[in-house]
Every structure is written in structure tokens, then in C-alpha cells.
Enzyme design. Structure first.
Site, PDB file in Angstrom:
ATOM      1  N   GLU A 146       0.676  -0.781  -0.237  1.00 35.51           N
ATOM      2  CA  GLU A 146       0.089   0.067  -0.238  1.00 35.51           C
ATOM      3  C   GLU A 146       0.760   1.387  -0.164  1.00 35.51           C
ATOM      4  O   GLU A 146       0.799   2.448  -0.755  1.00 35.51           O
ATOM      5  CB  GLU A 146      -1.541   0.002   1.034  1.00 35.51           C
ATOM      6  CG  GLU A 146      -2.172  -1.060   1.118  1.00 35.51           C
ATOM      7  CD  GLU A 146      -3.027  -0.876   0.474  1.00 35.51           C
ATOM      8  OE1 GLU A 146      -2.830  -0.257  -1.071  1.00 35.51           O
ATOM      9  OE2 GLU A 146      -3.535  -2.244   0.095  1.00 35.51           O
ATOM     10  N   ARG A 150       0.573   4.082  -3.216  1.00 34.89           N
ATOM     11  CA  ARG A 150      -0.151   5.155  -3.212  1.00 34.89           C
ATOM     12  C   ARG A 150       0.815   5.890  -2.880  1.00 34.89           C
ATOM     13  O   ARG A 150       0.773   7.863  -2.919  1.00 34.89           O
ATOM     14  CB  ARG A 150      -0.698   5.034  -1.891  1.00 34.89           C
ATOM     15  CG  ARG A 150      -2.306   3.956  -2.203  1.00 34.89           C
ATOM     16  CD  ARG A 150      -3.097   3.713  -0.940  1.00 34.89           C
ATOM     17  NE  ARG A 150      -4.260   2.358  -0.714  1.00 34.89           N
ATOM     18  CZ  ARG A 150      -5.235   2.946  -0.123  1.00 34.89           C
ATOM     19  NH1 ARG A 150      -6.088   3.762   0.160  1.00 34.89           N
ATOM     20  NH2 ARG A 150      -5.797   1.861  -0.148  1.00 34.89           N
ATOM     21  N   ASP A 277      -4.635  -9.083  -8.670  1.00 36.33           N
ATOM     22  CA  ASP A 277      -4.803  -8.270 -10.143  1.00 36.33           C
ATOM     23  C   ASP A 277      -3.265  -7.314  -9.833  1.00 36.33           C
ATOM     24  O   ASP A 277      -3.299  -7.468 -11.274  1.00 36.33           O
ATOM     25  CB  ASP A 277      -6.009  -7.091  -8.869  1.00 36.33           C
ATOM     26  CG  ASP A 277      -5.833  -7.083  -7.636  1.00 36.33           C
ATOM     27  OD1 ASP A 277      -4.327  -6.808  -7.098  1.00 36.33           O
ATOM     28  OD2 ASP A 277      -6.517  -6.393  -6.847  1.00 36.33           O
ATOM     29  N   GLU A 455     -11.825   0.452  -9.893  1.00 37.65           N
ATOM     30  CA  GLU A 455     -11.665  -0.603 -11.590  1.00 37.65           C
ATOM     31  C   GLU A 455     -12.952  -0.652 -12.854  1.00 37.65           C
ATOM     32  O   GLU A 455     -12.131  -0.498 -13.332  1.00 37.65           O
ATOM     33  CB  GLU A 455     -11.278  -1.815 -10.996  1.00 37.65           C
ATOM     34  CG  GLU A 455     -10.644  -2.425  -9.661  1.00 37.65           C
ATOM     35  CD  GLU A 455     -10.902  -1.547  -8.566  1.00 37.65           C
ATOM     36  OE1 GLU A 455     -12.262  -1.270  -8.323  1.00 37.65           O
ATOM     37  OE2 GLU A 455     -10.055  -1.618  -8.076  1.00 37.65           O
TER      38      GLU A 455
HETATM   39  C1  DMJ Z   1      -6.550   0.095  -5.113  1.00 42.98           C
HETATM   40  O1  DMJ Z   1      -6.095   0.465  -4.022  1.00 42.98           O
HETATM   41  C2  DMJ Z   1      -5.448  -0.091  -6.066  1.00 42.98           C
HETATM   42  O2  DMJ Z   1      -5.995   0.043  -7.715  1.00 42.98           O
HETATM   43  C3  DMJ Z   1      -5.175  -1.731  -5.721  1.00 42.98           C
HETATM   44  O3  DMJ Z   1      -4.455  -2.132  -6.930  1.00 42.98           O
HETATM   45  C4  DMJ Z   1      -6.477  -2.074  -5.570  1.00 42.98           C
HETATM   46  N1  DMJ Z   1      -7.152  -2.286  -4.938  1.00 42.98           N
HETATM   47  C5  DMJ Z   1      -7.640  -0.559  -4.585  1.00 42.98           C
HETATM   48  C6  DMJ Z   1      -8.931   0.093  -5.368  1.00 42.98           C
HETATM   49  O4  DMJ Z   1     -10.125  -0.645  -5.305  1.00 42.98           O
END
Ligand code: DMJ
Length: 562
Positions: A146, A150, A277, A455
């Protein structure tokens, strides 16, 4: 005493200037056709902020502007009620420190401010960032994944867009403080790290790292290596790529869990959902970020995406909705996550950018899959009274029979359709229909909440930019209106407990990715001008655009890039 100087002394200069000007004028067509000079290798690509969006048609200009207002509403609420913390609690008007307490919403949202032309907010935020103390107290830990996507991604993107040196400095500080996370036996990253002592901590997975967490730091660290000249940044993350490349994995099915000390897979689940993902994203995107110069990344993307298309895509029995699920030992779970709605955008981006690296039939397959999946993601919104989609669904599946020996496996149905001479001209899973009431939807809701996630609109943006089909913009506008209607509070926007009934019950949460991703993609979707051209920028998984670059000769030698 003034000395008299006759004007005629200037005559030779005047004649000379006229002569030179004439020469330039005649030669201009030649200069005009010279290719533009490339930017110096380490110079960030400065872009001037666009305020308000220019070149837009009136309708789309007004829609883009509505998104800017939404951003300002959310950001002002955050600043007023939670400015010292990470995220706003948009119902109680409180503040919460979810990720390190370094003012996450501000850092995550800076590049969106720049892109939206919110200059004052951007430069106020810059002052705050310059003074942030990234040292955590003993016993506190920064979650590696994270914090990288971020904070580090946010700083790097804000730097690349604005060229403000202090942002590079802060990114370098943070990047080096997070490095000890990768000092495990295998080199795969530990869940969390203390930024002062370098001490690390396991997460709930104990001795295991999720595939998404291992492969979602390469874009940030490679760009950081490029702009700082620090070899370690490159080598640490490229080691993880080497590990993946050499892993003993069947048919590109990279499992979701990896042993931290041995660097080998520990389970057999293959997925594009929560545990996997962004790893899929970072394979294609490393290839694109480095000007298509790292064949290992391309090879891994081709292997993994082929396996997705062959094993994870299914059609529902009645509406023929195309969806992506996960499999364990070839058994599909039939779960479909909102998180997986990034996949249509990724497949569309690949089909659009890979050129000769994709065989033409494979390109068609990827483009069809992108369209069908993006449509299903949209229908999960359109089917619900709130106009917003649930976080997780359980899809109905086709029972195995003589006619459907693979139980609705999409690729098998496509083959059959092609062999039959493509009846109707539309591939399976791409036919469209009306929204449906509960009970007739071909799925049931497993997690009814809507968490302001990006998404679906991310994929709409990529579908629109890669196909030019305006229908994705109209669908994005419907989503934005639903957010305004259902999620807006006095001080910001709130996640919803359930999408089933309007007005939707709210949760006291406004995740930073709502400003970093959801509103950014909506704004870009409604802006006619391509502010972040897809051939010049690559979005990290938190929607932070990083500029495409080329490794220099020195870097290739120093970092050992083949
Ligand atoms: C985001 O922090 C990023 O896109 C991450 O890869 C997946 N989850 C969240 C949003 O849903």
C-alpha cells in the site's frame, strides 16, 4: 558632454540583419521538417496544467467540470475535518490513519490535482509533503504494498507531472526507507517495514507473500532507479521478476501465494482478483514503461494473459454474460469480484499497444474479451437500483453437458462460434441486453457493498481511449451521477453498505483511492483532449501516471540490464 553619433553608422548592421532574416525565411521549410529534439534523458516531462479543460465539446467539458467539483468537495472536506490524518470519515466528519498517518489522501491525490488544473491545492500540498516525516515510531510498520502504490507512486507521479525537485527528494527518501522489506531470504517483500529501524513484520498470511504484493513495486522502483541513478532500486525489484521467470509454474498460471523464504509457489489458486490483480498489470506495464525494452516482462504478460483467457473466462447460462473467475486445481469458484474489473482495461491496453508481439487472432480474442468483460462490469452497476455495482458476485454457471463439455468456458464457445461461420457477427459474451431484476440476473450478490472503487471506470476509460467508442463515456457518466446521488455527504463521499436499494445506507469511509483513481479516471474519461497519452505515460495500479522512459547506456551497464 553628449557625443554626436550619426545614425548611418548602424547601416551595415541593419543590412546584415535583413540578410540573415531572409536566409532563415528561405530555409524555414527545412527546419520545419526536422524531427523534434527528444527531451533530455533525466528531465521529467513537464506538462502545463489544464484549467479549465480546453478543447472539450460543451457537453463533455461540463461533465469533466462536474468531476473537478466532486474532487474539490471531497478534498475540501478531507482538509477541513481530517487534514492531519490519512482519510476522511465522511459521515461523522472524523479522521482515520489507515496507512502510516502521513496524510495519505493528500499525497495520493496530488497528481489528480495537477491533471485537473487545481494549482493552488497542488502547491499547498507540496509544502506539506516537503515537511512530512516518514520515520515511524518503534513498533509501527508501513505496509509495503500500500505504501509503494499509494505514497511512492503518488510522489513520483506528482514529480513527473510538475518537475518539482522536492517531490523527487521525498520519493527517494521513502523509497530507500522501504527497501529493507525486500531483505528476505528470497528477496520477495515482507508485508510491512518500520521506516526508522528497518525491522520487518509478517502479515496475516504468515511466511507467505501474495502474488499481487510481490509484483506491484517494479514500476515505481524502476522509474525511481532511472531518475536517481541508484542501482539498488532496480536490482531489488528485477530480482523478483527473475524469480517469477524461473519459477516452476504450469502454463502461465502464477499462483496467488508464494513462500517468503524459498521464493516458490505454495498453492494452486490462479486468479485476477484480490490476491493477484495488480501483478498482471505490472507485467504488461513494465514492458510499456521501459519503451518496450524488457522482454522478460513481455514474456510473463503473454504467458499469464494467455492462461487467463484459456482458463478463467466463462459465460453465464441465460444472459451469456462474460465474467472472470479464479480456479484451484482446474475448479472454478464462479466468484466474480469488482476488483477484477480492471482486467478489461488491461486486455484492451495490451491489444492496443503490443503490435506484432500479439498474433492477430490473439489480439482479436483479447479485444473481444475486454469488450465483453467491461460490458458485464457495467451491467452489474446498471442492474441495481442505486446504479452502482456490488463488490462481489457469485455467477451462475453452465452445467457440463455434451453440448457444453467445458461448462460455459468462453474460449471454447468462441471456437464453436468461429467454426459455425460466426453467426450473428457478434462473438459470444458481447451481445448486449436490458438490465435485469434480482432472480433473473444470472448472478447473486455475495458482497453487496460499493466501496468507491475505480476498476470499472478505469476500464471504461481504457476502452474509450483504445476503441473510440463513446458508449463507455456515457456509461461512465451514469456511474458518476449515481455516485453523486447515493454517496455524497456534507463533507465528502461515502462507501455504501449495499447497492440494492436507493437511498443506499452509507459506511463512514472515504478511501484515498476515490480521489487518486476513481475521480481521476472519470475526469480523463470526460476530457476530449488526451491529457495523459497512453503511449507516453503508464498508470501504476493506484492510477498514478509515470512517464515512459528509455534506459540509458550507462544504466544498462551499471544495473546489468541486458
Ligand atoms: C487500489 O488501491 C488499487 O487499485 C489496488 O491495486 C487494488 N485496490 C484498490 C482499489 O480498489
Amino acid at each position: 558632454m553628449p557625443v554626436y553619433r550619426p545614425l548611418s553608422r548602424l547601416l551595415p548592421y541593419t543590412v546584415g540583419a535583413i540578410f540573415l532574416w531572409g536566409l532563415l525565411y528561405l530555409a524555414w521549410p527545412v527546419f520545419d521538417h526536422l524531427p523534434p529534439l527528444p527531451p533530455p534523458p533525466h528531465a521529467p516531462l513537464r506538462q502545463h496544467p489544464h484549467f479549465p479543460p480546453h478543447g472539450s465539446s460543451r457537453k463533455w467539458g461540463a461533465r469533466a467540470d462536474a468531476v473537478r467539483h466532486a474532487f474539490l468537495h471531497a478534498y475540501t472536506g478531507y482538509q477541513e475535518h481530517a487534514g492531519q490524518g490519512d482519510e476522511l470519515k465522511p459521515v461523522s466528519e472524523g479522521s482515520v490513519d489507515n496507512f502510516n498517518g502521513w496524510r495519505l489522501t493528500l499525497v495520493d491525490g496530488m497528481d489528480t490535482m495537477w491533471i485537473m488544473g487545481l494549482h493552488k491545492e497542488f502547491y499547498d500540498a507540496l509544502t506539506t509533503v516537503a515537511e512530512l516525516d516518514f520515520h515511524l515510531d518503534e513498533g509501527s510498520f508501513a505496509p509495503f504494498f500500500e505504501t509503494v502504490i499509494r505514497y511512492l507512486g503518488g510522489l513520483l507521479s506528482a514529480y513527473a507531472l510538475s518537475g518539482e525537485p522536492v517531490l523527487l527528494n521525498r520519493a527517494d527518501d521513502l523509497g530507500s526507507m522501504l527497501l529493507p522489506a525486500m531483505s528476505t531470504d528470497s528477496g520477495l517483500p515482507m508485508y510491512a517495514v518500520n521506516t526508522k529501524t528497518g525491522e520487518t513484520r509478517e502479515g496475516w498470511t504468515r511466511g507467505i507473500v501474495l502474488w499481487a504484493e510481490a509484483l506491484s513495486c517494479q514500476l515505481e522502483y524502476k522509474y525511481l532507479a532511472h531518475i536517481t541513478g541508484r542501482q539498488e532500486y532496480f536490482q531489488r525489484v528485477e530480482h523478483i521478476m527473475d524469480l517469477m521467470h524461473d519459477a516452476n509454474v504450469t502454463d502461465g498460471m502464477f499462483p496467488t501465494k508464494w513462500n517468503l523464504s524459498k521464493g516458490i509457489p505454495t498453492n494452486t489458486q490462479f486468479s485476477v482478483g484480490a490476491f493477484a490483480d495488480s501483478a498482471h498489470e505490472y507485467l504488461l506495464k513494465q514492458w510499456l514503461l521501459t519503451s518496450k525494452s524488457e522482454p522478460q516482462a513481455l514474456d510473463l504478460y503473454l504467458r499469464a494473459s494467455t492462461s487467463i483467457v484459456e482458463n478463467l473466462l466463462y459465460l453465464t447460462p441465460n444472459r451469456r454474460l462474460l465474467y472472470v473467475t479464479d480456479v484451484t486445481n482446474s475448479h472454478p469458484s464462479y466468484t466474480f469480484e469488482h476488483l477484477s474489473c480492471f482486467l478489461p482495461g488491461l486486455l484492451a491496453l495490451g491489444a492496443h499497444t503490443l503490435g506484432a508481439a500479439l498474433d492477430p487472432r490473439v489480439r482479436d480474442i483479447h479485444a473481444w474479451a475486454a469488450q465483453g468483460l467491461a460490458y458485464t462490469c457495467w451491467m452489474t452497476y446498471a442492474d441495481h437500483e442505486t446504479g452502482l455495482g456490488p463488490d462481489e458476485m457469485r455467477m451462475e454457471h453452465v452445467p457440463r453437458s455434451e453440448e457444453s463439455p467445458y461448462g460455459g468456458l468462453w474460449l471454447y464457445e468462441v471456437d464453436k462460434w468461429e467454426e459455425a461461420g460466426k453467426p450473428g457477427g457478434v462473438p459470444p459474451g458481447l451481445q448486449e441486453g436490458p438490465p435485469m431484476p434480482a432472480g433473473k440476473r444470472d448472478y447473486r450478490v455475495q458482497k453487496a457493498g460499493y466501496f468507491l472503487r475505480p476498476e470499472t471506470v478505469e476500464s471504461f476509460y481504457l476502452m474509450w481511449r483504445t476503441t473510440g467508442d463513446e458508449v463507455w463515456r456515457e456509461r461512465g457518466w451514469a456511474v458518476f451521477q449515481a455516485i453523486e446521488r447515493e454517496a455524497k455527504t456534507k463533507s465528502g463521499y461515502a462507501s455504501l453498505q449495499s447497492v440494492e436499494k436507493s437511498p443506499a445506507p452509507k459506511k463512514d469511509e472515504m478511501p484515498s483511492f476515490f480521489l487518486a483513481e476513481t475521480l481521476k479516471y472519470l475526469y480523463l474519461l470526460f476530457t476530449d483532449e488526451e491529457l495523459i497519452p497512453l503511449d507516453q505515460w503508464v498508470f501504476n495500479t493506484e492510477a498514478h501516471p509515470l512517464p515512459v522512459f528509455q534506459w540509458t547506456e550507462w544504466e544498462k551497464k551499471a544495473y546489468g540490464i541486458i
